[in-house]
Design a protein around this motif. Structure first.
Motif, PDB file in Angstrom:
ATOM      1  N   GLY B 121      58.685  62.878  83.413  1.00  0.00           N
ATOM      2  CA  GLY B 121      57.468  63.215  82.671  1.00  0.00           C
ATOM      3  C   GLY B 121      57.782  63.671  81.263  1.00  0.00           C
ATOM      4  N   ILE B 122      58.805  64.539  81.147  1.00  0.00           N
ATOM      5  CA  ILE B 122      59.149  65.063  79.826  1.00  0.00           C
ATOM      6  C   ILE B 122      59.586  63.931  78.896  1.00  0.00           C
ATOM      7  CG2 ILE B 122      60.846  66.500  78.611  1.00  0.00           C
ATOM      8  CD1 ILE B 122      60.687  68.407  81.037  1.00  0.00           C
ATOM      9  N   VAL B 124      58.699  60.767  79.096  1.00  0.00           N
ATOM     10  CA  VAL B 124      57.547  59.931  78.732  1.00  0.00           C
ATOM     11  C   VAL B 124      56.741  60.604  77.621  1.00  0.00           C
ATOM     12  CG1 VAL B 124      55.372  58.977  79.557  1.00  0.00           C
ATOM     13  CG2 VAL B 124      57.415  58.783  80.952  1.00  0.00           C
ATOM     14  N   VAL B 125      56.500  61.899  77.818  1.00  0.00           N
ATOM     15  CA  VAL B 125      55.762  62.631  76.795  1.00  0.00           C
ATOM     16  C   VAL B 125      56.538  62.582  75.473  1.00  0.00           C
ATOM     17  CG1 VAL B 125      54.959  64.922  76.112  1.00  0.00           C
ATOM     18  CG2 VAL B 125      54.582  64.116  78.434  1.00  0.00           C
ATOM     19  N   GLY B 128      55.984  59.358  73.785  1.00  0.00           N
ATOM     20  CA  GLY B 128      54.646  59.371  73.205  1.00  0.00           C
ATOM     21  C   GLY B 128      54.618  60.163  71.907  1.00  0.00           C
ATOM     22  N   GLN B 129      55.265  61.339  71.943  1.00  0.00           N
ATOM     23  CA  GLN B 129      55.270  62.181  70.744  1.00  0.00           C
ATOM     24  C   GLN B 129      56.003  61.494  69.603  1.00  0.00           C
ATOM     25  OE1 GLN B 129      56.942  65.697  72.404  1.00  0.00           O
ATOM     26  NE2 GLN B 129      54.966  66.698  72.674  1.00  0.00           N
ATOM     27  N   THR B 132      53.749  58.899  68.145  1.00  0.00           N
ATOM     28  CA  THR B 132      52.720  59.553  67.321  1.00  0.00           C
ATOM     29  C   THR B 132      53.313  59.966  65.980  1.00  0.00           C
ATOM     30  OG1 THR B 132      52.179  60.576  69.405  1.00  0.00           O
ATOM     31  CG2 THR B 132      50.809  61.176  67.525  1.00  0.00           C
TER      32      THR B 132
END
Lengths: 278, 377
Positions: B121-122, B124-125, B128-129, B132
């Protein structure tokens, strides 16, 4: 208070660091010029001097980070220049150093930083080291909640405390503090002073403190040594310093920022106006 | 070290008398710990415990903590504890350690599966970050560019030329050497295998198309990402660490305009030049091997090359170059500005910058391949 403690230790006048005739220089300039200094067991020695006078240089020379051009330094009775290698190494395990910026290892957590000297020098089970890390953190006024943080996540005051915990990791006899209260707010600095005094009492430490903080000098230091022109020009208690007529000492201890100065002004002793440093 | 006993116990009914001896210091801590744990286990039934510390010569924090641990072990079973003969000097230390709270609560060690899922999860986030941040940077860059276009005097020309010198001019020798070698290796491998079915001459087609369309630009971009992208990240990261970027901001300057824009413009100018030079070096290397190893005369090589490639082949490679430069520059600057306080963070971001830049360059190359195929180039 601390002097009582010195007596309680019985050997109030045992010299623990003996600096004799030390010369340290860079290029053609000798920063320390035939300097002598004694530090006694169980005392908190405040070491003051103008910026660039060589306070940190002396501290770094004593702990062996800077080479000296002449003179002898004995720590715990061991000659740190010519003494046997094994004895010198043993002495190095009996001091802790708090650097000005903390010098915590940025890739290790708080807990690992504190355990680092233990891991290197003592063969201890991990469980005991974990407990010791928490114990040391509590001794410096933090708690277990910071142990898994990284140094970059700590505030200035916390960094200083964690570095102090690391310096205390092996239960040293001597602690060197390089401007421990610089960069802390007055409340934090006051707390840190109290902490140093408490630790000195509980652990029977000898503290060598390079500082500019007049409040620290007033509240925790048993003795003050003043460095100017490459020499220790005066050493003694705060009263001795205040009574001294040396121009630099007068400027330092009776200056605008010193309490003594304010008191003097309040008493209307205009004649004692601070003498500016040349 | 184990020769001396540090702790001895005698029981009297359900009362236990322990006696400490020797030096309870860090040097003996390991031995002491096992003796203390053994004592705590052995005399688990007692109702009252008293420990005589009179014979303990020295006590440091380690010894004191182990004593505290012993006391806690007994008192947690509802046993009365008492310390006698402790030297007055050590009283304060014991009091200090008595207040230590070892909270074991937030150990943060869930089970392995949760941990694995959490780390996925970390990441993937994190991806994403990162994306961005890249989009953010593109926006900020576009704004800065518009401002510079509106007022061309705002462009930091000197800084840009300086960067151009660093990323392009100084990179010419190494880029040309590497592409030369790659061209030569492709030609050698091609000749070796094509010769088996008598198609030696098609090696020229392969070298020409491969180098001009794909390899030239890819190798140059990988080199630039490793060489200049990492340098950008490290420079900006070090400036971030020393609050230089904050200093710029407080002076009312936009770090994107002052620091990032000149660097990225330099890359956008530099990479196509390097790509061109690299492609030429690769064709030269390939030709040399064809001549010396494959027996294809230079005239034949050139003539065959002229037939094999068209202007489009060349253009495909050159069109890709500035876009890839943009990706490398943006990733390098984003990662540089993401550096936090520590030295380790600088290392991490530099690594991330190079890896992400190379990855994105290859992804972009794939997208371009689809694009050019669909427009028939």
């Amino acid at each position: 208070m601390a002097q009582e403690n010195g007596k309680a230790n019985g050997k109030a006048k045992e010299v623990i660091i003996e600096v004799r005739d030390v010369v340290v220089g860079f290029g053609s300039h000798n920063v320390l010029n035939h300097l002598d200094l004694d530090v006694y067991r169980g005392e908190i020695l405040g070491f003051v001097g103008g910026s660039g006078a060589g306070k940190s240089v002396l501290m770094r020379t004593i702990v062996g980070l800077l080479p000296k051009r002449g003179g002898t330094i004995k720590v715990l009775g061991v000659d740190m220049t010519n003494g046997p290698e094994a004895e010198r190494r043993a002495v190095e395990r009996r001091w802790g150093v708090l650097f000005q910026q903390g010098a915590l290892f940025s890739s290790l957590t708080v807990k690992e930083n504190i355990q680092f000297p233990m891991r290197e020098y003592l063969k201890l089970p991990q469980g005991l080291m974990d407990e010791m890390a928490v114990a040391k953190l509590e001794m410096v006024g933090l708690d277990a909640s910071v142990r898994n943080k990284f140094p970059s996540e700590l505030s200035g005051g916390m960094t200083k405390r964690v570095s102090l915990a690391r310096a205390l990791a092996l239960d040293p006899d001597i602690v060197f503090l390089d401007e421990p209260t610089s960069g802390l707010d007055p409340i934090g600095a006051g707390d840190f002073d109290t902490l140093i005094a408490t630790l000195q009492r509980t652990l029977g430490l000898t503290v060598f403190m390079v500082t500019h903080d007049l409040d620290s000098l007033h509240t925790v230091c048993d003795r003050i040594a003043v460095l100017a022109d490459g020499k220790v020009i005066a050493a003694g208690t705060m009263e001795t310093m205040l009574a001294s007529t040396h121009p630099w000492l007068r400027a330092y201890f009776h200056g605008k920022r010193s309490r003594a100065g304010h008191v003097a002004e309040a008493n209307g002793q205009a004649g004692n106006a601070p003498i500016p440093t040349p | 070290m184990n020769g001396t006993t540090l702790l001895e116990g005698t029981t009297d009914g359900d009362r236990l008398r322990l006696a400490g001896a020797g030096a309870w210091t860090n040097a003996n801590a390991r031995a002491l710990e096992s003796e203390i744990d053994a004592a705590a286990r052995r005399y688990s039934g007692v109702k009252a415990m008293a420990i005589d510390m009179g014979k303990v010569e020295r006590l440091d924090t380690f010894g004191a903590w182990l004593l505290e641990r012993l006391l806690r072990a007994f008192s947690s079973r509802g046993c009365e504890t008492q310390v006698v003969g402790l030297k007055e000097d050590y009283r304060a230390l014991m009091d200090d350690l008595h207040n230590v709270k070892l909270d074991t609560g937030q150990n943060g060690r869930g089970n392995k599966i949760t941990q694995a899922l959490a780390s996925i999860g970390i990441s993937v986030v994190g991806v994403g970050q990162m994306l961005t941040a890249v989009v953010n940077m593109m926006g900020a860059l576009a704004v800065a560019l518009l401002r510079v276009v509106a007022r061309p005097t705002r462009l930091r020309f000197t800084a840009m030329v300086h960067q151009l010198d660093n990323v392009a001019w100084r990179a010419v020798p190494i880029v040309m050497l590497i592409t030369f070698l790659v061209g030569a290796i492709i030609a050698q491998q091609g000749i070796f295998h094509f010769r088996k079915f008598g198609a030696d001459i098609y090696v020229v087609d392969m070298v020409g198309i491969l180098v001009l369309r794909e390899l030239g630009v890819l190798i140059v971009c990988i080199m630039v990402a490793g060489r200049s992208g990492s340098a950008y990240t490290a420079e900006l990261g070090a400036m971030k660490m020393r609050e230089e970027i904050d200093a710029l901001r407080t002076m009312g300057l936009d770090p994107i305009e002052v620091l990032v824009l000149p660097r990225i413009i330099a890359l956008i100018i530099g990479v196509p030049i390097l790509t061109f030079l690299g492609a030429m070096a690769a064709l030269y290397g390939g030709g040399l091997v064809c001549w010396l190893y494959g027996g294809i005369d230079p005239e034949i090589y050139l003539q065959r090359l002229k037939e094999a490639i068209s202007m489009d082949t060349f253009k495909v490679g050159m069109i890709k170059a500035p876009f890839m430069a943009l990706v490398i520059g943006i990733v390098a600057c984003v990662e540089g500005l993401a550096v936090k306080g520590s030295a380790e963070s600088l290392g991490l971001q530099t690594t991330a910058s190079v890896v992400e830049a190379i990855f994105l360059v290859i992804v972009l190359d794939g997208l371009f391949a689809i694009f050019f195929a669909s427009i028939g180039m």
